[in-house]
Write a protein that holds these residues in place. Structure first.
Motif, PDB file in Angstrom:
ATOM      1  N   ARG A  47       0.833  -1.212   0.000  1.00 50.03           N
ATOM      2  CA  ARG A  47       0.000   0.000   0.000  1.00 50.03           C
ATOM      3  C   ARG A  47       0.860   1.251   0.000  1.00 50.03           C
ATOM      4  NH1 ARG A  47      -5.262  -0.501   3.905  1.00 50.03           N
ATOM      5  NH2 ARG A  47      -6.472  -1.823   2.509  1.00 50.03           N
ATOM      6  N   ILE A  48       1.923   1.232   0.797  1.00 51.33           N
ATOM      7  CA  ILE A  48       2.821   2.386   0.859  1.00 51.33           C
ATOM      8  C   ILE A  48       3.478   2.610  -0.505  1.00 51.33           C
ATOM      9  CG2 ILE A  48       4.994   3.234   1.844  1.00 51.33           C
ATOM     10  CD1 ILE A  48       4.101   1.895   4.500  1.00 51.33           C
ATOM     11  N   ALA A  49       3.935   1.538  -1.128  1.00 53.28           N
ATOM     12  CA  ALA A  49       4.571   1.648  -2.443  1.00 53.28           C
ATOM     13  C   ALA A  49       3.572   2.182  -3.473  1.00 53.28           C
ATOM     14  CB  ALA A  49       5.113   0.296  -2.882  1.00 53.28           C
ATOM     15  N   ALA A  50       2.337   1.696  -3.418  1.00 52.02           N
ATOM     16  CA  ALA A  50       1.311   2.163  -4.362  1.00 52.02           C
ATOM     17  C   ALA A  50       1.002   3.637  -4.131  1.00 52.02           C
ATOM     18  CB  ALA A  50       0.045   1.326  -4.221  1.00 52.02           C
ATOM     19  N   ALA A  51       0.944   4.058  -2.879  1.00 56.19           N
ATOM     20  CA  ALA A  51       0.666   5.457  -2.565  1.00 56.19           C
ATOM     21  C   ALA A  51       1.801   6.354  -3.053  1.00 56.19           C
ATOM     22  CB  ALA A  51       0.457   5.635  -1.063  1.00 56.19           C
ATOM     23  N   LYS A  52       3.044   5.914  -2.889  1.00 55.75           N
ATOM     24  CA  LYS A  52       4.189   6.689  -3.361  1.00 55.75           C
ATOM     25  C   LYS A  52       4.170   6.807  -4.885  1.00 55.75           C
ATOM     26  CE  LYS A  52       7.455   5.897   0.396  1.00 55.75           C
ATOM     27  NZ  LYS A  52       8.751   5.309   0.765  1.00 55.75           N
ATOM     28  N   ALA A  53       3.869   5.712  -5.558  1.00 51.55           N
ATOM     29  CA  ALA A  53       3.809   5.730  -7.021  1.00 51.55           C
ATOM     30  C   ALA A  53       2.709   6.676  -7.498  1.00 51.55           C
ATOM     31  CB  ALA A  53       3.568   4.319  -7.560  1.00 51.55           C
ATOM     32  N   LYS A  54       1.567   6.632  -6.830  1.00 48.06           N
ATOM     33  CA  LYS A  54       0.453   7.508  -7.204  1.00 48.06           C
ATOM     34  C   LYS A  54       0.824   8.972  -6.974  1.00 48.06           C
ATOM     35  CE  LYS A  54      -4.422   8.397  -6.287  1.00 48.06           C
ATOM     36  NZ  LYS A  54      -5.590   8.044  -5.480  1.00 48.06           N
ATOM     37  N   ALA A  55       1.489   9.263  -5.869  1.00 49.86           N
ATOM     38  CA  ALA A  55       1.902  10.635  -5.572  1.00 49.86           C
ATOM     39  C   ALA A  55       2.900  11.126  -6.611  1.00 49.86           C
ATOM     40  CB  ALA A  55       2.495  10.709  -4.174  1.00 49.86           C
TER      41      ALA A  55
END
Length: 54
Positions: free
Chosen positions: A13-21
């Motif tokens: 989830r953290i990796a996905a949030a960083k990618a989205k940001a």
């Protein structure tokens, strides 16, 4: 020790949030650049018209 399933999910989830940001930041930068180019063109056109009126 290996990570638990929950820790793996949190990391994902953290990796996905960083990618989205990062994607949103890149999109904002692209839009800002396009806006800047458009404003430059608009200003140049305005100055050309202003010069022709004088």
């Amino acid at each position: 020790m290996s990570e638990s399933h929950v820790e793996q999910q949190v990391a994902a989830r953290i990796a996905a949030a960083k990618a989205k940001a990062q994607q949103q930041k890149r999109r904002r930068e692209e839009l800002a650049a396009a806006r800047h180019r458009g404003l430059q063109t608009r200003h140049a056109t305005k100055m050309r018209r202003w010069k022709d009126q004088r």
